[in-house]
Write a protein that holds these residues in place. Structure first.
Motif, PDB file in Angstrom:
ATOM      1  N   ALA A   1       0.838  -1.203   0.000  1.00 13.50           N
ATOM      2  CA  ALA A   1       0.000   0.000   0.000  1.00 13.50           C
ATOM      3  C   ALA A   1       0.870   1.249   0.000  1.00 13.50           C
ATOM      4  N   LYS A   2       1.906   1.243   0.844  1.00  9.07           N
ATOM      5  CA  LYS A   2       2.801   2.398   0.946  1.00  9.07           C
ATOM      6  C   LYS A   2       3.596   2.588  -0.345  1.00  9.07           C
ATOM      7  N   ALA A   3       4.093   1.480  -0.917  1.00 11.93           N
ATOM      8  CA  ALA A   3       4.867   1.552  -2.162  1.00 11.93           C
ATOM      9  C   ALA A   3       4.001   2.111  -3.291  1.00 11.93           C
ATOM     10  N   ALA A   4       2.744   1.681  -3.347  1.00 15.89           N
ATOM     11  CA  ALA A   4       1.826   2.171  -4.382  1.00 15.89           C
ATOM     12  C   ALA A   4       1.552   3.657  -4.181  1.00 15.89           C
ATOM     13  N   ALA A   5       1.366   4.069  -2.938  1.00 18.43           N
ATOM     14  CA  ALA A   5       1.073   5.477  -2.633  1.00 18.43           C
ATOM     15  C   ALA A   5       2.279   6.378  -2.910  1.00 18.43           C
ATOM     16  N   ALA A   6       3.486   5.828  -2.734  1.00 22.99           N
ATOM     17  CA  ALA A   6       4.704   6.640  -2.833  1.00 22.99           C
ATOM     18  C   ALA A   6       5.366   6.575  -4.211  1.00 22.99           C
ATOM     19  N   SER A   7       4.752   5.847  -5.154  1.00 19.66           N
ATOM     20  CA  SER A   7       5.384   5.700  -6.473  1.00 19.66           C
ATOM     21  C   SER A   7       4.322   5.686  -7.560  1.00 19.66           C
ATOM     22  N   ASN A   8       4.781   5.442  -8.766  1.00 18.21           N
ATOM     23  CA  ASN A   8       3.923   5.436  -9.942  1.00 18.21           C
ATOM     24  C   ASN A   8       3.491   4.002 -10.277  1.00 18.21           C
ATOM     25  N   VAL A   9       3.234   3.169  -9.270  1.00 14.12           N
ATOM     26  CA  VAL A   9       2.909   1.765  -9.473  1.00 14.12           C
ATOM     27  C   VAL A   9       1.689   1.413  -8.629  1.00 14.12           C
ATOM     28  N   ASP A  10       0.758   0.642  -9.176  1.00 16.87           N
ATOM     29  CA  ASP A  10      -0.377   0.218  -8.357  1.00 16.87           C
ATOM     30  C   ASP A  10      -0.099  -1.136  -7.708  1.00 16.87           C
TER      31      ASP A  10
END
Length: 181
Positions: free
Chosen positions: A27-36
């Motif tokens: 969830a954090k990686a998706a929120a912090a980058s251009n990836v879902d």
């Protein structure tokens, strides 16, 4: 055919107790980058097993995938790129070994264990590794993705890792936001 979190646990050799951590990191990686999240899941499907066996922390693999995503390398492509890069680090070619030596880069710790990716990238960055060096090291398949991470800088990679290591509650936050909208 969505990739579910339990598949990631198996692929990354994590336990059911780690499910909340995995969901928070995604969830954090998706929120912090251009990836879902779905794209992250596909990447882990390809890279997870080898990253886990190489001793690469889940958060670090997720950060590498997220940074590749920022450069437009996503899903299966990011997963196969990371898998290829790790495979080459685990079994370096003669050309790789010579390139590392010329740059003064160490990829193993004193126990012969692969260093964290961020440590390897930091050394490459400090040594002024060129795109040619990166291609010699990671090959034509994985090289461009590793160059995309390096182009954003090891500070960006380390910051993403730190964010993901402190991602407790991110999945709940995301779910709450989705309910509100």
């Amino acid at each position: 055919s969505d990739v579910c979190s339990s598949d990631l646990l198996t692929g990354y050799a994590l336990k059911v107790e780690d499910l909340a951590r995995v969901n928070d990191v995604l969830a954090k990686a998706a929120a912090a980058s251009n990836v879902d999240i779905q794209s992250l899941g596909y990447s882990f499907k390809y890279a997870g097993p080898i990253a886990a066996s190489a001793g690469i922390q889940f958060e670090e693999a997720a950060a590498a995938i997220a940074l590749m995503g920022n450069a437009g390398i996503k899903g299966e492509q990011a997963g196969t790129t990371l898998r290829g890069a790790i495979a080459r680090l685990l079994d370096p070619t003669k050309e790789m070994t010579e390139t590392f030596a010329a740059l003064g880069v160490q990829i193993y710790d004193s126990n012969g264990k692969l260093l964290p990716l961020v440590d390897i990238f930091k050394q490459l960055e400090e040594a002024g590794a060129t795109t040619t060096d990166i291609i010699k090291i990671f090959g034509v398949e994985a090289g461009p993705g590793m160059q995309a991470i390096l182009a954003q800088g090891t500070e960006a990679l380390q910051n993403m890792i730190n964010e993901l290591q402190n991602s407790q509650g991110a999945a709940a936050e995301m779910a709450a936001l989705m309910r509100e909208n």
